[in-house]
Design an enzyme around this catalytic site. Structure first.
Site, short mmCIF file in Angstrom:
data_model
loop_
_atom_site.label_atom_id
_atom_site.label_comp_id
_atom_site.label_asym_id
_atom_site.label_seq_id
_atom_site.Cartn_x
_atom_site.Cartn_y
_atom_site.Cartn_z
N SER B 37 0.84 -1.19 0.00
CA SER B 37 0.00 0.00 0.00
C SER B 37 0.87 1.25 0.00
O SER B 37 0.56 2.25 -0.65
CB SER B 37 -0.92 -0.01 1.22
OG SER B 37 -1.77 -1.13 1.17
N ASN B 164 11.83 -4.35 -1.57
CA ASN B 164 11.48 -3.10 -0.89
C ASN B 164 12.22 -2.96 0.45
O ASN B 164 12.82 -3.92 0.94
CB ASN B 164 9.96 -3.08 -0.68
CG ASN B 164 9.46 -1.72 -0.24
OD1 ASN B 164 10.11 -0.70 -0.47
ND2 ASN B 164 8.31 -1.70 0.40
N ASP B 167 16.22 0.74 2.30
CA ASP B 167 16.77 1.69 3.27
C ASP B 167 17.06 1.00 4.61
O ASP B 167 17.96 1.40 5.34
CB ASP B 167 15.82 2.88 3.47
CG ASP B 167 14.39 2.44 3.82
OD1 ASP B 167 13.88 1.50 3.16
OD2 ASP B 167 13.78 3.01 4.75
N LEU B 467 -42.84 -45.47 -7.44
CA LEU B 467 -42.39 -46.71 -6.81
C LEU B 467 -42.60 -47.91 -7.73
O LEU B 467 -43.43 -47.87 -8.64
CB LEU B 467 -43.18 -46.94 -5.51
CG LEU B 467 -42.95 -45.94 -4.38
CD1 LEU B 467 -43.99 -46.14 -3.30
CD2 LEU B 467 -41.54 -46.06 -3.83
N SER B 468 -41.86 -48.95 -7.47
CA SER B 468 -42.10 -50.21 -8.16
C SER B 468 -43.53 -50.65 -7.81
O SER B 468 -43.95 -50.57 -6.66
CB SER B 468 -41.08 -51.25 -7.68
OG SER B 468 -41.37 -52.50 -8.23
N LYS B 472 -46.79 -47.51 -13.21
CA LYS B 472 -46.16 -46.71 -14.27
C LYS B 472 -46.31 -47.39 -15.63
O LYS B 472 -46.78 -46.77 -16.60
CB LYS B 472 -44.65 -46.54 -14.00
CG LYS B 472 -44.29 -45.79 -12.74
CD LYS B 472 -42.79 -45.62 -12.61
CE LYS B 472 -42.04 -46.95 -12.47
NZ LYS B 472 -42.38 -47.73 -11.26
N SER B 540 -36.71 -44.37 -11.36
CA SER B 540 -35.89 -43.15 -11.24
C SER B 540 -36.14 -42.40 -9.94
O SER B 540 -36.75 -41.34 -9.94
CB SER B 540 -36.10 -42.24 -12.45
OG SER B 540 -37.46 -42.05 -12.74
#
Lengths: 307, 633
Positions: B37, B164, B167, B467-468, B472, B540
């Site tokens: 800085s 730096n 000095d 579910l099974s 479906k 799934s």
């Protein structure tokens, strides 16, 4: 008119800044649900609005402009605001804090700090919540002030609109994280990397209209505590012995007239202004009284939701 | 404004000169207390960028917080946040602006503390040059090595090491040469294009702008001389054309423009272009800006392109040179910097943003972490805050990219936590992995639209989950019969049937179940491309996988149908005797018994089999398709 593209194969500095800002503005439009552009009527806002128009040309910008009206703005600013919004083909939302207005909160009786809190910060938060904006553009630049130098271009705000400077999102490359949850928002600063000189240079190059108050003219003023204040209307209470006098002054920054110091100047053209700025040894925010209290005051205000 | 009076003429000339100045973005980094800085404060002060009122405030603040006795503490000028000034450290990156008569500069002053490495990376990502500070008394530290590594990783090719506080070591040449040798010993491995090592004192101003009389033995340039003259080869305009589409501008039916910032190359009207992901090609008709149409746009310009043909382009597409296209891949290797307190684990999904593309990504393999001190490769199972690792990533859908080494904009990404929305990581892409690489999608002339138009229907995936024994397959079968009777083109993918063929190599481990769904999803996608209404009947059980299947097809094409049946009822039906086996412990990982079923949160259709019979539920599905325009009634 200044010719910018003198060497076409080398990209000019202003073109680079312009392109970066346009990219930022488009990113917000593409990713945020309901953005708004905060319009303060000053020169930075004028540049930001111009960039927004460029970003979406030939369409108008796909978001409204919003002005937080403290009712203490210079009259010339209000006229200019309405004209610019109409020209851009954008909706203009003007919001004033109704409680503050009912209680007649003003900079003379309540002091600049309370007045700013109620009429600017609270008003802004009210308006953002009221319209459920999830992004708000602001015209702040990183060269203006120390805490701004550390703020991200996409600056996250929690649902109370406050900024947590210690926990900012890392912002790498041009990949801006725009994700917010309901109630949260992002303040976006497309002019972050512009300097004051860049702004004036761009206004000159692009012939962008600005409020005439930036140019020197004879105006009724009083000098108060070392600051030249314009008596813009009859609401300004004069102290004993104060008599408004006509002086040739202009403004380097615009805000509420009782809080904005004028400078004595003969600058009547943009070139004059730039020249005056180049020799100036006083940075622009010193005309704003809000920063004087303490050098950490801006960070405090920003944490609380100030722009 | 056009009047060229004396003053305005001079100002105009000055501004024109400003415009012609070069431009350089650099960062300063190094360890705490190396004086970053102070160095920037010194540069601002010496280039006269500090205004009088700021100087007055600075003098006031120096008395209050200052650490340098009566002198001006330049660090206070840049340490803008209250917490930083109190603690005397720099927390966040600060951007500063100054100019010399040759160049304009943006400096990102970045923090030294290890815990703020992410802020240092933020500053480095946009810089062309890095100034790395070393305290002459302390020499090379871990932070010096860490910062050099990150600077190199983020593609900064030019480095200045400022030794730096000379000095405080009596301007000793011997000490300087020691540090120089120490830095070169490891810095050489990074292969920086330029590496300049300069002895300075930011506090006293030695070798910052003016040559230091105290160090006559140093013959190199001063810091500012070097910054003023270094040539950064940043000519992106000679690289292949790339423009990620940010926004599609459609103000009316007669105008369709693609807005974006050109990240490399250049473009002219008449140029052929290719859309990276779809493979479509067209020509540029116009380059539209508010200042009028352009006959050339180059890297860095934000423009709006109008193309000759009506091609399907949206945000996230990359318009590119047809003879040199970006890679398109869903798997690649990259270096990732982790920036979050919570560790990164392979397999956990994050959002990945690259250009204007956002996808879901997981780290599939952590190849190794890199020790920032020794630069050794270490084996790792997870990644913690501020660590850097080389890993493989897998995406939910492909992105277009170029390797970071050849194109910073096209090869970088950030990772975002999906729940906290925090930016948790940043990465640079090296190369695509095996099969995905360089297989450019062939754009087919007879496409999905053509297929579906011939069939007079809108293709879709009807994804039956439950579910099974929920019913479906029964319902899906009935739906297909009804659609067939209506003259619709369909295909039914049944979980059990698919496992006898396409997926017979898969078992029931978690990984296999994921792969099972992935394959079926891909097959369903091909059938949708063929214009078919595709029915999928799969248990799934996990939301993530159904989401994966949904992501494969276009928005609106995936209709999730939850076949809702209480477990007791399904178990009671048990058409294949599977529940009994599971209860007896003969079947492991059985959904509903010892493996969970995650109920859909936003199914398009929910069918309650305890309330209606299969026939009427199938009618519900057909009605949905009619109402939503997939088929005519």
């Amino acid at each position: 008119m200044l010719e910018i593209d003198i060497v076409p194969e080398r990209r000019s500095h202003l073109k680079r800044l312009e392109a970066e800002s346009i990219r930022i503005i488009r990113e917000v439009a593409a990713e945020m649900k309901k953005p708004v552009m905060l319009y303060s009527i000053g020169k930075d806002s004028s540049v930001m609005l111009h960039l927004a128009r460029k970003a979406f040309y030939p369409a108008p910008p796909p978001f409204p402009l919003m002005h937080i009206d403290t009712t203490w703005k210079f009259r010339e600013m209000i006229a200019f605001r309405d004209r610019m919004a109409a020209e851009a083909g954008m909706e203009l939302i003007v919001h004033t804090n109704p409680q503050g207005q009912a209680e007649n909160v003003n900079p003379f009786d309540h002091g600049s700090s309370y007045y700013t809190q109620v009429m600017k910060t609270d008003a802004l938060k009210q308006a953002l919540s009221l319209h459920q904006f999830d992004a708000a553009f602001g015209g702040a630049r990183r060269d203006e002030e120390k805490s701004r130098a550390k703020e991200r271009i996409f600056s996250f705000r929690n649902s109370a609109h406050s900024w947590d400077p210690k926990n900012q999102r890392p912002e790498l490359w041009s990949l801006y994280n725009t994700r917010v949850k309901a109630g949260e928002s992002i303040r976006v600063f497309p002019l972050s990397n512009w300097t004051e000189l860049d702004i004036w240079q761009y206004i000159l190059a692009e012939d962008i209209p600005i409020v005439p108050l930036y140019f020197a003219d004879k105006r009724p003023v009083v000098e108060r505590d070392g600051t030249i204040i314009m008596v813009d209307d009859e609401r300004m209470p004069l102290r004993d012995g104060e008599v408004p006098e006509m002086r040739t002054v202009r403004f380097r920054t615009l805000g509420c007239y009782p809080l904005t110091g004028a400078v004595e100047s003969g600058a009547t053209t943009l070139e004059d202004i730039v020249q005056e700025m180049l020799v100036a040894r006083t940075s622009e925010r010193s005309g704003r009284m809000i920063d004087h209290d303490d050098s950490a005051s801006m960070e405090k205000k920003k944490r609380e939701g100030y722009f | 404004m056009n009047e060229m009076s004396g003053v305005s003429g001079a100002v105009t000339a000055y501004l024109a000169e400003q415009e012609q100045k070069g431009f350089l973005r650099f960062i300063t980094c190094g360890s705490v207390d190396d004086g970053k800085s102070t160095l920037i404060g010194r540069l601002l002060y010496d280039t006269k960028l500090i205004f009088e009122d700021q100087l007055a405030a600075l003098k006031r603040d120096s008395k209050k917080h200052g650490t340098v006795g009566g002198d001006i503490d330049f660090a206070l000028l840049v340490d803008g946040l209250e917490a930083e000034r109190e603690q005397g450290i720099t927390i966040d990156v600060a951007y500063r602006f100054f100019a010399t008569d040759r160049r304009k500069f943006i400096v990102a002053d970045t923090p030294g503390h290890e815990q703020y490495t992410r802020n240092m990376a933020t500053g480095a990502s946009t810089a062309d040059l890095a100034v790395i500070l070393i305290d002459a008394r302390k020499g090379v530290l871990t932070q010096t090595r860490r910062h050099s590594f990150i600077v190199s990783l983020l593609g900064i090719r030019h480095v200045v090491v400022a030794v730096n506080k000379m000095d405080l070591v009596d301007y000793s040449e011997e000490r300087f040469r020691e540090i120089e040798a120490e830095y070169k010993a490891f810095g050489g491995t990074f292969d920086f294009e330029t590496l300049e090592i300069v002895p300075v004192s930011a506090l006293k101003g030695d070798n910052i702008i003016d040559r230091s009389p105290a160090m006559p033995w140093y013959e190199g340039p001063t810091l500012l001389d070097h910054l003023n003259t270094i040539e950064i080869d940043g000519d992106e305009s000679k690289r292949p054309f790339r423009m990620p589409v940010q926004w599609v501008n459609r103000p009316n039916l007669d105008f369709r423009g693609y807005c974006g910032t050109i990240v490399s190359g250049s473009v002219r009207p008449g140029d052929s272009v290719a859309i990276a992901k779809s493979g479509r090609t067209s020509q540029v008709a116009r380059i539209v800006t508010m200042d009028g149409d352009k006959d050339l746009a180059v890297s860095g310009d934000s423009v709006t392109l109008v193309l000759e043909d009506e091609v399907d382009i949206s945000r996230g597409d990359v318009i590119s040179a047809p003879d040199s296209r970006p890679d398109v891949t869903d798997q690649f290797s990259a270096h990732v910097i982790w920036m979050n307190d919570e560790a990164l684990f392979p397999g956990r999904p994050y959002l990945l943003k690259a250009g204007s593309q956002t996808v879901t990504a997981t780290v599939t393999e952590l190849k190794h972490k890199i020790d920032v001190n020794s630069f050794e490769h270490l084996a790792a199972k997870e990644m913690h805050l501020n660590e850097v690792a080389f890993c493989n990533l897998s995406l939910s859908s492909p992105i277009a990219f170029d390797p970071y080494e050849t194109n910073r904009e096209m090869g970088s990404f950030i990772l975002i936590d999906r729940f906290t929305n925090q930016t948790v990581g940043a990465g640079v892409i090296w190369y695509a992995l095996r099969r995905a690489s360089n297989i450019h999608l062939q754009a087919l002339d007879v496409d999905k639209k053509a297929h579906s138009e011939l069939k007079g229907q809108k293709p879709a995936v009807l994804w039956f989950t439950g579910l099974s024994g929920a019913g479906k397959s029964t319902i899906a079968n009935l739906v297909e019969k009804k659609l067939h009777a209506l003259g619709r083109h369909t295909y039914l993918l049944d979980g059990d049937n698919v496992r006898h063929g396409l997926n017979r190599d898969l078992g029931f481990t978690e990984a296999d179940r994921v792969e099972n769904i992935r394959r079926v999803g891909e097959v369903a996608k091909l059938f949708v491309d063929a214009g078919l209404i595709t029915l999928v009947s799969f248990i799934s059980p996990f939301r993530a996988e159904r989401q994966m299947a949904r992501n494969l097809v276009e928005e609106g094409e995936f209709i999730e149908i939850y076949v809702s049946t209480p477990l007791e009822l399904a178990e009671q039906r048990d058409p294949k005797g599977l529940y009994r086996k599971a209860r007896e412990g003969k079947l492991k990982n059985f959904t509903g018994i010892d493996s969970p079923y995650e109920v859909p949160e936003n199914a398009q259709i929910t069918l309650d089999t305890s309330a209606s019979d299969a026939e009427s539920l199938a009618d519900d599905v057909v009605r949905y398709l009619v109402q939503h325009g997939f088929i005519n009634g």
